[in-house]
Design a protein around this motif. Structure first.
Motif, PDB file in Angstrom:
ATOM      1  N   ASP A  47       0.791  -1.231   0.000  1.00 38.55           N
ATOM      2  CA  ASP A  47       0.000   0.000   0.000  1.00 38.55           C
ATOM      3  C   ASP A  47       0.822   1.279   0.000  1.00 38.55           C
ATOM      4  OD1 ASP A  47      -2.409  -1.349  -0.068  1.00 38.55           O
ATOM      5  OD2 ASP A  47      -2.506  -1.520   2.115  1.00 38.55           O
ATOM      6  N   ASP A  48       2.079   1.196  -0.419  1.00 35.59           N
ATOM      7  CA  ASP A  48       2.900   2.407  -0.485  1.00 35.59           C
ATOM      8  C   ASP A  48       3.561   2.497  -1.857  1.00 35.59           C
ATOM      9  OD1 ASP A  48       4.655   0.316  -0.272  1.00 35.59           O
ATOM     10  OD2 ASP A  48       5.781   1.126   1.413  1.00 35.59           O
ATOM     11  N   PHE A  49       4.327   3.539  -2.057  1.00 38.17           N
ATOM     12  CA  PHE A  49       5.049   3.742  -3.311  1.00 38.17           C
ATOM     13  C   PHE A  49       6.534   3.725  -2.990  1.00 38.17           C
ATOM     14  CE2 PHE A  49       7.188   6.858  -6.118  1.00 38.17           C
ATOM     15  CZ  PHE A  49       7.062   6.167  -7.315  1.00 38.17           C
ATOM     16  N   GLU A  50       7.261   2.826  -3.634  1.00 37.96           N
ATOM     17  CA  GLU A  50       8.708   2.735  -3.432  1.00 37.96           C
ATOM     18  C   GLU A  50       9.437   2.863  -4.763  1.00 37.96           C
ATOM     19  OE1 GLU A  50       9.898  -0.661  -1.166  1.00 37.96           O
ATOM     20  OE2 GLU A  50       8.968   0.092   0.659  1.00 37.96           O
ATOM     21  N   GLY A  51       9.024   3.836  -5.548  1.00 38.66           N
ATOM     22  CA  GLY A  51       9.676   4.076  -6.823  1.00 38.66           C
ATOM     23  C   GLY A  51       9.298   3.039  -7.854  1.00 38.66           C
ATOM     24  N   CYS A  52      10.078   3.005  -8.925  1.00 47.03           N
ATOM     25  CA  CYS A  52       9.815   2.076 -10.018  1.00 47.03           C
ATOM     26  C   CYS A  52      10.904   1.023 -10.090  1.00 47.03           C
ATOM     27  CB  CYS A  52       9.749   2.820 -11.349  1.00 47.03           C
ATOM     28  SG  CYS A  52       8.084   3.326 -11.801  1.00 47.03           S
ATOM     29  N   GLU A  53      10.493  -0.147 -10.468  1.00 49.27           N
ATOM     30  CA  GLU A  53      11.375  -1.258 -10.750  1.00 49.27           C
ATOM     31  C   GLU A  53      10.776  -1.918 -11.980  1.00 49.27           C
ATOM     32  OE1 GLU A  53      12.289  -5.056  -8.202  1.00 49.27           O
ATOM     33  OE2 GLU A  53      12.890  -3.230  -7.126  1.00 49.27           O
ATOM     34  N   TYR A  54      11.593  -2.285 -12.948  1.00 43.76           N
ATOM     35  CA  TYR A  54      11.059  -2.808 -14.203  1.00 43.76           C
ATOM     36  C   TYR A  54      10.043  -3.926 -13.930  1.00 43.76           C
ATOM     37  CZ  TYR A  54      10.645  -4.253 -19.000  1.00 43.76           C
ATOM     38  OH  TYR A  54      10.139  -4.538 -20.228  1.00 43.76           O
ATOM     39  N   GLY A  55       8.849  -3.783 -14.484  1.00 44.95           N
ATOM     40  CA  GLY A  55       7.795  -4.775 -14.322  1.00 44.95           C
ATOM     41  C   GLY A  55       6.871  -4.539 -13.147  1.00 44.95           C
ATOM     42  N   ARG A  56       7.244  -3.660 -12.218  1.00 42.84           N
ATOM     43  CA  ARG A  56       6.372  -3.363 -11.073  1.00 42.84           C
ATOM     44  C   ARG A  56       5.136  -2.620 -11.576  1.00 42.84           C
ATOM     45  NH1 ARG A  56       9.139  -0.280  -6.363  1.00 42.84           N
ATOM     46  NH2 ARG A  56       9.663  -2.413  -5.741  1.00 42.84           N
ATOM     47  N   LYS A  57       3.996  -3.021 -11.048  1.00 37.61           N
ATOM     48  CA  LYS A  57       2.751  -2.344 -11.410  1.00 37.61           C
ATOM     49  C   LYS A  57       2.367  -1.377 -10.296  1.00 37.61           C
ATOM     50  CE  LYS A  57       0.973  -6.006 -14.377  1.00 37.61           C
ATOM     51  NZ  LYS A  57       2.241  -6.580 -14.640  1.00 37.61           N
ATOM     52  N   LEU A  58       2.102  -0.147 -10.685  1.00 39.22           N
ATOM     53  CA  LEU A  58       1.637   0.863  -9.735  1.00 39.22           C
ATOM     54  C   LEU A  58       0.123   0.920  -9.815  1.00 39.22           C
ATOM     55  CD1 LEU A  58       4.190   3.721 -10.489  1.00 39.22           C
ATOM     56  CD2 LEU A  58       4.386   1.864  -8.814  1.00 39.22           C
ATOM     57  N   ILE A  59      -0.517   0.901  -8.673  1.00 40.12           N
ATOM     58  CA  ILE A  59      -1.977   0.975  -8.624  1.00 40.12           C
ATOM     59  C   ILE A  59      -2.362   2.439  -8.469  1.00 40.12           C
ATOM     60  CG2 ILE A  59      -4.051   0.225  -7.397  1.00 40.12           C
ATOM     61  CD1 ILE A  59      -2.259  -2.126  -6.336  1.00 40.12           C
ATOM     62  N   VAL A  60      -3.259   2.883  -9.331  1.00 42.59           N
ATOM     63  CA  VAL A  60      -3.684   4.282  -9.340  1.00 42.59           C
ATOM     64  C   VAL A  60      -5.172   4.338  -9.004  1.00 42.59           C
ATOM     65  CG1 VAL A  60      -3.836   6.390 -10.718  1.00 42.59           C
ATOM     66  CG2 VAL A  60      -1.938   4.788 -11.089  1.00 42.59           C
ATOM     67  N   ASP A  61      -5.497   5.083  -7.966  1.00 46.68           N
ATOM     68  CA  ASP A  61      -6.883   5.271  -7.522  1.00 46.68           C
ATOM     69  C   ASP A  61      -7.612   3.943  -7.277  1.00 46.68           C
ATOM     70  OD1 ASP A  61      -6.604   8.005  -7.516  1.00 46.68           O
ATOM     71  OD2 ASP A  61      -7.446   8.277  -9.514  1.00 46.68           O
ATOM     72  N   ASP A  62      -6.886   2.923  -6.843  1.00 46.58           N
ATOM     73  CA  ASP A  62      -7.438   1.604  -6.519  1.00 46.58           C
ATOM     74  C   ASP A  62      -8.166   0.924  -7.680  1.00 46.58           C
ATOM     75  OD1 ASP A  62      -6.584   1.274  -3.819  1.00 46.58           O
ATOM     76  OD2 ASP A  62      -8.120   2.703  -3.192  1.00 46.58           O
ATOM     77  N   LYS A  63      -8.014   1.427  -8.916  1.00 50.96           N
ATOM     78  CA  LYS A  63      -8.727   0.791 -10.024  1.00 50.96           C
ATOM     79  C   LYS A  63      -7.938   0.697 -11.322  1.00 50.96           C
ATOM     80  CE  LYS A  63     -11.220   5.097 -10.807  1.00 50.96           C
ATOM     81  NZ  LYS A  63     -12.538   5.727 -10.863  1.00 50.96           N
ATOM     82  N   TYR A  64      -6.850   1.429 -11.463  1.00 52.90           N
ATOM     83  CA  TYR A  64      -6.040   1.379 -12.677  1.00 52.90           C
ATOM     84  C   TYR A  64      -4.625   0.938 -12.320  1.00 52.90           C
ATOM     85  CZ  TYR A  64      -9.821   4.370 -14.379  1.00 52.90           C
ATOM     86  OH  TYR A  64     -11.046   4.879 -14.704  1.00 52.90           O
ATOM     87  N   GLN A  65      -3.888   0.485 -13.357  1.00 53.57           N
ATOM     88  CA  GLN A  65      -2.491   0.122 -13.144  1.00 53.57           C
ATOM     89  C   GLN A  65      -1.649   0.654 -14.298  1.00 53.57           C
ATOM     90  OE1 GLN A  65      -1.912  -4.075 -12.599  1.00 53.57           O
ATOM     91  NE2 GLN A  65      -3.161  -4.157 -10.763  1.00 53.57           N
ATOM     92  N   VAL A  66      -0.439   1.072 -13.959  1.00 54.17           N
ATOM     93  CA  VAL A  66       0.581   1.369 -14.961  1.00 54.17           C
ATOM     94  C   VAL A  66       1.795   0.529 -14.595  1.00 54.17           C
ATOM     95  CG1 VAL A  66      -0.240   3.706 -15.468  1.00 54.17           C
ATOM     96  CG2 VAL A  66       1.478   3.387 -13.700  1.00 54.17           C
TER      97      VAL A  66
END
Length: 120
Positions: free
Chosen positions: A63-82
């Motif tokens: 439930d936190d953000f720890e930067g980017c790592e290749y292949g990691r999916k970030l959850i945006v607004d609990d409904k989208y992913q990048v």
């Protein structure tokens, strides 16, 4: 002297307040995202939200953000992913995210850092 003549700056004060209140939502939409926009001429802001978590390669959700790592999916607004396309460490809890695209590439601006991402 009537009431309108008692404060010659009244109209100026009203105009300044109107300008501040009009521009305030635009500034808050880009909160946490300071970038050189000249580098993104022709790009469009396609989404503004909050990073509400991440999914590691093993499928575990955090439930936190720890930067980017290749292949990691970030959850945006609990409904989208990048999906991250590179590596850069940063830490924040529920930071703002602004996603820009030029129809072939996408970047995410989070906590004044720009990350290459995939929208797939």
């Amino acid at each position: 002297m009537n009431k309108k003549e008692s404060n010659p700056y009244r109209q100026i004060i009203i105009m300044v307040l109107f300008a501040v209140l009009t521009l305030l939502p635009a500034r808050s939409a880009l909160a946490g995202c300071e970038m050189d926009v000249a580098d993104y001429e022709g790009w469009s802001i396609i989404y503004v939200g909050i990073v509400t978590g991440r999914v590691e390669e093993d499928g575990k959700r955090e439930d936190d953000f720890e930067g980017c790592e290749y292949g990691r999916k970030l959850i945006v607004d609990d409904k989208y992913q990048v999906e991250c396309l590179g590596y850069a460490y940063s830490y924040a809890y529920r930071p703002d995210i602004v996603i820009l695209s030029n129809d072939s590439l996408a970047v995410a601006c989070i906590d004044d850092e720009v990350y290459d991402v995939s929208l797939r």
